[in-house]
Enzyme design. Structure first.
Site, PDB file in Angstrom:
ATOM      1  CG  ASP A 159      -0.213  -0.235   2.531  1.00 32.48           C
ATOM      2  OD1 ASP A 159       0.908  -0.566   2.779  1.00 32.48           O
ATOM      3  OD2 ASP A 159      -0.980  -0.326   3.697  1.00 32.48           O
ATOM      4  CE1 TYR A 160       5.407   5.694   3.130  1.00 30.91           C
ATOM      5  CE2 TYR A 160       6.919   4.296   1.897  1.00 30.91           C
ATOM      6  CZ  TYR A 160       6.702   5.057   2.531  1.00 30.91           C
ATOM      7  OH  TYR A 160       7.589   6.312   2.620  1.00 30.91           O
ATOM      8  CB  CYS A 161       5.393   0.532  -2.815  1.00 28.11           C
ATOM      9  SG  CYS A 161       6.742  -0.143  -1.461  1.00 28.11           S
TER      10      CYS A 161
END
Length: 254
Positions: A159-161
């Site tokens: 999700d962050y990437c």
């Protein structure tokens, strides 16, 4: 672009960690600061920091367009001049703990949505709110905070990437549209930083492994990254837009 000391600078998510390091770096250059936090719990602390740095603190959720518009209005009334530099640093709640991350089998779209709303929708809201002031000044700087995990996902924080990758693409497209208005848009991608609230969950051995793999043989600090942000805001970056610089001690080379 005028000298740094002439700028009114907004740093979103600046009550702690990387955002606070960036705000302090701008303070050392004599900039007028707008510190931002999203929730009431962190607002008293942000007020104290703003007082120490001679700036103002404004609580606003960057995913809420109306709150962001209000932030820009308050800042312009306070300084009798529009915000001229926007640093999009706000981060949805996140912990860099590879052992505790969600895998593809357990992650849900809601996890992606949470990160995308703060990283991309937040940057959209601040950019739209900044444009009238930029046009009044005849100049403007947007500096987005990304991650070297987009290029080198050694730990696959899905999700962050994805959110930081989308922010990089948005940086490129914003730069193409806003360049004719003398507005630059660049991105500073950090490596794992030692130490922020988000990286406090990272096991110590991971920091050791990164230091050993990095040409500089050390882990990057928030102050290291803040220097690159200052560069993009400075007159030395007048002709630079649509670019990414990776601040991780050479771990990822491009």
């Amino acid at each position: 672009m005028s000298k740094l000391s002439d700028q009114v600078v907004l740093v979103t998510g600046s009550s702690r960690g990387l955002g606070l390091a960036i705000a302090r770096a701008f303070h050392t250059e004599g900039c007028r600061l707008v510190l931002n936090c999203s929730g009431p719990d962190s607002y008293p602390r942000t007020q104290e920091i703003a007082k120490d740095l001679g700036g103002i603190a404004i609580q606003a959720d960057v995913t809420d367009a109306e709150q962001v518009l209000s932030l820009f209005g308050q800042a312009e009334r306070q300084f009798a001049e529009p915000i001229s530099v926007v640093v999009n640093n706000a981060l949805a709640d996140f912990k860099f703990n590879g052992n505790g991350r969600k895998s593809l089998g357990t992650i849900e779209w809601g996890d992606f949505d949470k990160q995308l709303r703060v990283a991309v929708q937040g940057a959209l809201n601040t950019t739209k709110a900044a444009l009238p002031g930029f046009e009044k000044l005849g100049r403007g700087r947007i500096i987005n905070i990304g991650s070297n995990l987009v290029q080198n996902p050694v730990v696959p924080y899905q999700d962050y990437c994805a959110a930081k990758g989308a922010l990089l693409a948005f940086t490129h497209s914003m730069a193409a549209e806003l360049g004719p208005k003398n507005i630059t848009c660049n991105l500073v991608a950090g490596g794992l930083l030692k130490v922020t609230d988000a990286s406090s969950a990272t096991p110590s051995e991971v920091f050791d492994q990164i230091a050993a793999a990095t040409p500089l043989r050390r882990v990057t600090t928030p102050d290291d990254l803040a220097g690159a942000v200052l560069f993009f805001a400075s007159p030395w970056a007048n002709a630079i837009t649509g670019q990414q610089v990776i601040v991780d001690g050479g771990l990822v080379m491009s």
